[in-house]
Design an enzyme around this catalytic site. Structure first.
Site, PDB file in Angstrom:
ATOM      1  N   ASP A   1       0.719  -1.211   0.007  1.00  0.00           N
ATOM      2  CA  ASP A   1      -0.058   0.074  -0.086  1.00  0.00           C
ATOM      3  C   ASP A   1       0.884   1.232  -0.085  1.00  0.00           C
ATOM      4  O   ASP A   1       1.871   1.248   0.708  1.00  0.00           O
ATOM      5  CB  ASP A   1      -0.965  -0.034   1.357  1.00  0.00           C
ATOM      6  CG  ASP A   1      -2.018   1.168   1.052  1.00  0.00           C
ATOM      7  OD1 ASP A   1      -2.829   0.980   0.618  1.00  0.00           O
ATOM      8  OD2 ASP A   1      -1.552   2.311   1.671  1.00  0.00           O
ATOM      9  N   ILE A   2       0.537   2.117  -0.882  1.00  0.00           N
ATOM     10  CA  ILE A   2       1.418   3.399  -1.009  1.00  0.00           C
ATOM     11  C   ILE A   2       1.104   4.219   0.071  1.00  0.00           C
ATOM     12  O   ILE A   2      -0.032   4.884   0.519  1.00  0.00           O
ATOM     13  CB  ILE A   2       1.194   4.284  -2.104  1.00  0.00           C
ATOM     14  CG1 ILE A   2       1.433   3.147  -3.556  1.00  0.00           C
ATOM     15  CG2 ILE A   2       1.807   5.456  -2.350  1.00  0.00           C
ATOM     16  CD1 ILE A   2       1.048   4.016  -5.051  1.00  0.00           C
TER      17      ILE A   2
ATOM     18  N   GLU B   1      -4.724   2.348  -4.330  1.00  0.00           N
ATOM     19  CA  GLU B   1      -3.496   2.456  -4.171  1.00  0.00           C
ATOM     20  C   GLU B   1      -2.554   1.048  -3.624  1.00  0.00           C
ATOM     21  O   GLU B   1      -1.612   1.175  -3.060  1.00  0.00           O
ATOM     22  CB  GLU B   1      -2.955   3.601  -3.415  1.00  0.00           C
ATOM     23  CG  GLU B   1      -3.343   3.502  -1.939  1.00  0.00           C
ATOM     24  CD  GLU B   1      -4.581   3.871  -1.580  1.00  0.00           C
ATOM     25  OE1 GLU B   1      -4.781   4.340  -0.449  1.00  0.00           O
ATOM     26  OE2 GLU B   1      -5.613   4.041  -2.424  1.00  0.00           O
TER      27      GLU B   1
END
Length: 347
Positions: free
Chosen positions: A222-223, A265
């Protein structure tokens, strides 16, 4: 006596043809039962090496459906590559036109009769192929099959050339079918797989891994603070960030692995034949590579980080594929809660 010998030769030839036709039927069944593109290419490589008795085989295909070149990439066995060549052939190259018009396979000397070698051909010829075969289906070339050195010293007979062309035709049909599936199962922005297809392949892999006790691990990524890119620079910037992260993830996975865009994301990666300690190293390599990215967008230098969770398939715990992904997701949540920009492994 001579007539008897001739009849025996004729019978042996007929039996050989019947055997090869049965082989083609089995090859067709085998290739068209494979949905995953990388698995299909591997199956074609092994089939051609066995059928044509060569020490090497390679396939030039398009990297994605909108590519304009055929590229070797990692689809080969038995060849040593030279870094000075890109091993890429444009789809409008004269050799591709020749193969398409003639609908035949060629040796290097035969191709030289029709054209002077340029940079793409120099790379191809440097492989020293014994035969170059078009992968053609529906009057369209979808790639090149390159056969390496023959085990025997005898040149290919016309019958053998016809046989490999038949195999290439079956392979081309399977590649076209797999490419269509690829289009419908791929996220257009990142060129990674979609979530539902990822789960389909993960279930298949787990069914293979469990009885053979082959390790398999999943990464959830996950960004960090992704929303700020969209809020500060706009959604076009967010798209660039997603594409850059996807590229790093792809660079750190092999043909037998699979990376997918899970949603928003978030990304998920299946690592085949990979226990948790090795998966941790891969995840750390991805994390470091992304941390070191310098993204230039609209005159601004952007940096980002990513959090990762790792889980290894454990039959006693993971009753379903979703159980395994959920454990990786919980490990990701732990990375988020304990500072971000880190890798955590599931219990």
């Amino acid at each position: 006596m001579a007539r008897s010998k001739k009849n025996a030769t004729s019978v042996a030839s007929s039996e050989k043809q019947i055997y090869d036709l049965k082989q083609l039927l089995e090859i067709s069944k085998s290739l068209n039962s494979v949905l995953d593109f990388s698995t299909l290419i591997e199956a074609i490589l092994y089939t051609c090496m066995g059928q044509m008795k060569t020490l090497g085989v390679a396939i030039f295909t398009k990297k994605n459906f909108d590519a304009s070149c055929f590229t070797l990439n990692r689809n080969y066995y038995g060849f040593e590559l030279d870094n000075q060549f890109e091993y890429t052939i444009p789809e409008d190259h004269p050799m591709i036109t020749l193969l398409n018009q003639q609908n035949a396979c060629f040796t290097i000397p035969e191709i030289r009769k029709h054209m002077e070698p340029d940079r793409p051909l120099e790379g191809l010829f440097a492989l020293h192929p014994s035969l170059i075969v078009p992968l053609k289906a529906k009057n369209h070339i979808s790639g090149l099959l390159v056969l390496g050195e023959q085990i025997t010293s005898e040149p290919y007979s016309e019958y053998e050339k016809e046989h490999i062309m038949n195999i290439a035709s079956l392979a081309a049909i399977a590649i076209n079918n797999a490419a269509l599936i690829e289009m419908t199962t791929t996220d257009m922005m990142t060129h990674l797989k979609l979530k539902h297809y990822f789960y389909t392949i993960l279930v298949e892999k787990l069914e293979i891994c469990e009885p053979q006790k082959i390790p398999l691990s999943v990464l959830m990524l996950d960004i960090d603070f992704f929303k700020r890119f969209n809020d500060t620079y706009g959604h076009a910037c967010g798209d660039v960030v997603l594409q850059m992260v996807a590229k790093v993830v792809q660079q750190n996975t092999r043909n037998q692995d699979m990376a997918a865009r899970y949603g928003g994301e978030e990304f998920v990666v299946m690592l085949c034949d990979t226990p948790a300690p090795t998966a941790m190293k891969i995840a750390e390599r991805i994390r470091t590579s992304i941390e070191n990215l310098d993204i230039l967008y609209d005159g601004q230098h952007l940096n980002l980080t990513i959090s990762i969770g790792v889980a290894e398939y454990t039959p006693a715990i993971d009753k379903t594929a979703k159980n395994l992904v959920d454990r990786a997701d919980k490990a990701l949540y732990n990375s988020k809660q304990t500072g971000r920009n880190k890798v955590s492994v599931a219990e």
